[in-house]
Scaffold this motif. Structure first.
Motif, PDB file in Angstrom:
ATOM      1  N   ALA A  89       0.859  -1.192   0.079  1.00 19.26           N
ATOM      2  CA  ALA A  89      -0.003  -0.096   0.062  1.00 19.26           C
ATOM      3  C   ALA A  89       0.979   1.355  -0.024  1.00 19.26           C
ATOM      4  O   ALA A  89       0.415   2.408  -0.551  1.00 19.26           O
ATOM      5  CB  ALA A  89      -1.079  -0.102   1.155  1.00 19.26           C
ATOM      6  N   GLY A  90       2.133   1.306   0.645  1.00 22.95           N
ATOM      7  CA  GLY A  90       2.763   2.450   0.765  1.00 22.95           C
ATOM      8  C   GLY A  90       3.687   2.925  -0.701  1.00 22.95           C
ATOM      9  O   GLY A  90       4.182   3.833  -0.312  1.00 22.95           O
ATOM     10  N   ASP A  91       3.371   1.881  -1.728  1.00 19.13           N
ATOM     11  CA  ASP A  91       4.122   2.189  -2.794  1.00 19.13           C
ATOM     12  C   ASP A  91       2.967   3.243  -3.765  1.00 19.13           C
ATOM     13  O   ASP A  91       3.735   3.713  -4.676  1.00 19.13           O
ATOM     14  CB  ASP A  91       4.507   1.156  -3.632  1.00 19.13           C
ATOM     15  CG  ASP A  91       5.493   0.045  -2.873  1.00 19.13           C
ATOM     16  OD1 ASP A  91       6.470   0.786  -2.168  1.00 19.13           O
ATOM     17  OD2 ASP A  91       5.582  -0.912  -2.961  1.00 19.13           O
ATOM     18  N   ALA A  92       1.909   3.267  -3.290  1.00 20.11           N
ATOM     19  CA  ALA A  92       1.001   3.937  -4.222  1.00 20.11           C
ATOM     20  C   ALA A  92       0.614   5.326  -3.938  1.00 20.11           C
ATOM     21  O   ALA A  92       0.842   5.923  -2.829  1.00 20.11           O
ATOM     22  CB  ALA A  92      -0.360   3.188  -4.257  1.00 20.11           C
ATOM     23  N   ASP A  93       0.701   6.160  -5.013  1.00 17.99           N
ATOM     24  CA  ASP A  93      -0.048   7.584  -4.836  1.00 17.99           C
ATOM     25  C   ASP A  93      -1.426   7.672  -4.526  1.00 17.99           C
ATOM     26  O   ASP A  93      -2.019   8.553  -3.813  1.00 17.99           O
ATOM     27  CB  ASP A  93       0.119   8.251  -6.127  1.00 17.99           C
ATOM     28  CG  ASP A  93       1.591   8.221  -6.652  1.00 17.99           C
ATOM     29  OD1 ASP A  93       2.490   8.715  -6.083  1.00 17.99           O
ATOM     30  OD2 ASP A  93       1.832   7.659  -7.845  1.00 17.99           O
ATOM     31  N   ILE A  94      -2.028   6.596  -4.749  1.00 18.63           N
ATOM     32  CA  ILE A  94      -3.561   6.610  -4.640  1.00 18.63           C
ATOM     33  C   ILE A  94      -4.104   5.265  -3.931  1.00 18.63           C
ATOM     34  O   ILE A  94      -3.560   4.202  -4.583  1.00 18.63           O
ATOM     35  CB  ILE A  94      -4.586   7.040  -5.713  1.00 18.63           C
ATOM     36  CG1 ILE A  94      -4.213   8.371  -6.167  1.00 18.63           C
ATOM     37  CG2 ILE A  94      -6.078   6.826  -5.543  1.00 18.63           C
ATOM     38  CD1 ILE A  94      -4.888   8.655  -7.682  1.00 18.63           C
ATOM     39  N   VAL A  95      -4.456   5.061  -2.787  1.00 15.30           N
ATOM     40  CA  VAL A  95      -4.988   3.778  -2.085  1.00 15.30           C
ATOM     41  C   VAL A  95      -6.405   3.523  -1.973  1.00 15.30           C
ATOM     42  O   VAL A  95      -6.962   4.711  -1.472  1.00 15.30           O
ATOM     43  CB  VAL A  95      -4.271   3.776  -0.842  1.00 15.30           C
ATOM     44  CG1 VAL A  95      -4.596   2.451  -0.162  1.00 15.30           C
ATOM     45  CG2 VAL A  95      -2.924   3.684  -0.942  1.00 15.30           C
ATOM     46  N   VAL A  96      -7.085   2.825  -2.507  1.00  8.87           N
ATOM     47  CA  VAL A  96      -8.619   2.640  -2.686  1.00  8.87           C
ATOM     48  C   VAL A  96      -8.770   1.279  -1.935  1.00  8.87           C
ATOM     49  O   VAL A  96      -8.363   0.348  -2.276  1.00  8.87           O
ATOM     50  CB  VAL A  96      -9.097   2.733  -3.913  1.00  8.87           C
ATOM     51  CG1 VAL A  96     -10.732   2.492  -3.748  1.00  8.87           C
ATOM     52  CG2 VAL A  96      -8.747   3.798  -4.728  1.00  8.87           C
TER      53      VAL A  96
END
Length: 362
Positions: free
Chosen positions: A77-84
């Protein structure tokens, strides 16, 4: 920008009506340059009933429905710009929501995407410790696939920073008119899984007209109906794969949409099936719910029924010529105003506005 999306399933519509919605929205975002990873658990036999292979436009991660599987996907999750986090994953829903909001990197956009907002809000009203209620202070926004002003007001009343409906729509490349298929020949067809908050409405809007019109033929598709007592003029198809939806919708004289109890009560919640049927130029009969005219015009692009007697009356009066006219009008309307290309543009603008606002605030 990178999107990490945690949902029920992108690959399978088996007991998962949101599949085509996810494909439509995320496919359009991928075309706009987003790098998307969709995380789905190996659960409920969905992987044994796939409709599609992993698409080229998305990295698909199917993880074991175990504690180790959960930890493996939360770590990304920490690699993303947007977490859904979408609702209704079916396993580890609480842990996924808590985990992705906690592990998202600073500055990332955190979203809860609710594809059953009316039911979620009912749960939140009855449970002060509901995981969504607890997560709202850490979320940048809630997106829903329906609900209109009632859902927006309710979510904001619970403290959501923003609530934005992103409605179901049509992907003309997957749902479109086709030649009739004898397997689905009937006067009225209904497609939907057997669910507790849908069954009574199916009895009223589908089985009651079938009992009243013994000389007409009816077809029901979806999981769970095989043990349901039905009139002799009703055939049951079981699970209907996405690849069969066009023929299922294009063949009958008319196709029925029945909302679940919560969606019918709150309104402004057209099911994916509405746009799929319209995309196949089907003559759609829908149960009545507030806001239908925002999507299709009653009597010209859709037939609206207040109860089972209305359905029977519509069907008794319907000619093949009028059926075709309504279906063609519905097709023109959804292609002009309700495509996933338009929904993708909406979401793209929403994301970009959010990040622009954060840069200005900094």
């Amino acid at each position: 920008m990178k999107i990490a999306f945690y949902g029920s399933s992108l690959l399978s519509s088996y007991w998962n009506g949101a599949a085509t919605y996810y494909r439509g929205i995320l496919g359009e975002l991928a075309r706009r340059g987003y790098a998307i990873t969709f995380y789905e658990p190996d659960a409920f036999d969905r992987q044994q009933h796939r409709d599609i292979d992993p698409p080229e436009w998305c990295r698909s991660v199917v993880y074991p429905a175990t504690d180790d599987g959960l930890r493996s996907v939360l770590a990304e999750a920490g690699d993303a710009d947007i977490v859904v986090k979408a609702n209704g994953v079916g396993v580890f829903d609480r842990e996924l929501l808590e985990g992705v909001t906690a592990r998202a990197r600073p500055g990332a956009l955190r979203i809860f995407w609710d594809v059953d907002a009316a039911a979620t809000l009912d749960e939140m009203r009855g449970d002060p410790s509901h995981p969504v209620l607890r997560a709202l202070p850490d979320l940048d926004m809630v997106c829903t696939y329906g609900g209109g002003p009632p859902v927006i007001d309710a979510y904001q009343g619970f403290g959501a920073a923003a609530c934005i409906p992103v409605y179901n729509a049509l992907d003309p490349s997957t749902h479109h008119p086709v030649d009739p298929d004898g397997r689905f020949a009937c006067d009225l067809a209904f497609l939907g899984n057997r669910l507790p908050d849908r069954e009574a409405r199916v009895e009223e809007f589908f089985l009651r007209p079938a009992a009243a019109l013994a000389d007409r033929s009816f077809l029901i598709g979806g999981n769970g109906w095989e043990t349901k007592d039905m009139p002799a003029n009703v055939r049951h198809r079981g699970h209907v794969y996405t690849t069969e939806h066009n023929a299922f919708n294009a063949t009958p004289l008319a196709v029925l949409n029945v909302a679940r109890d919560s969606m019918a009560a709150i309104g402004f919640s057209p099911a994916t099936r509405v746009f799929e049927a319209a995309g196949a130029a089907a003559c759609l009969i829908t149960d009545a719910w507030e806001g239908i005219e925002l999507f299709l015009k009653p009597d010209e692009e859709v037939l609206v029924a207040r109860d089972g007697q209305d359905v029977a009356d519509h069907l008794a009066a319907l000619t093949p010529e009028r059926s075709r006219a309504i279906g063609q009008a519905a097709l023109a309307r959804v292609k002009a105003e309700h495509t996933y290309a338009l929904r993708g543009a909406q979401v793209d603008a929403l994301f970009r506005d959010h990040f622009a606002g954060k840069r200005e605030a900094a």
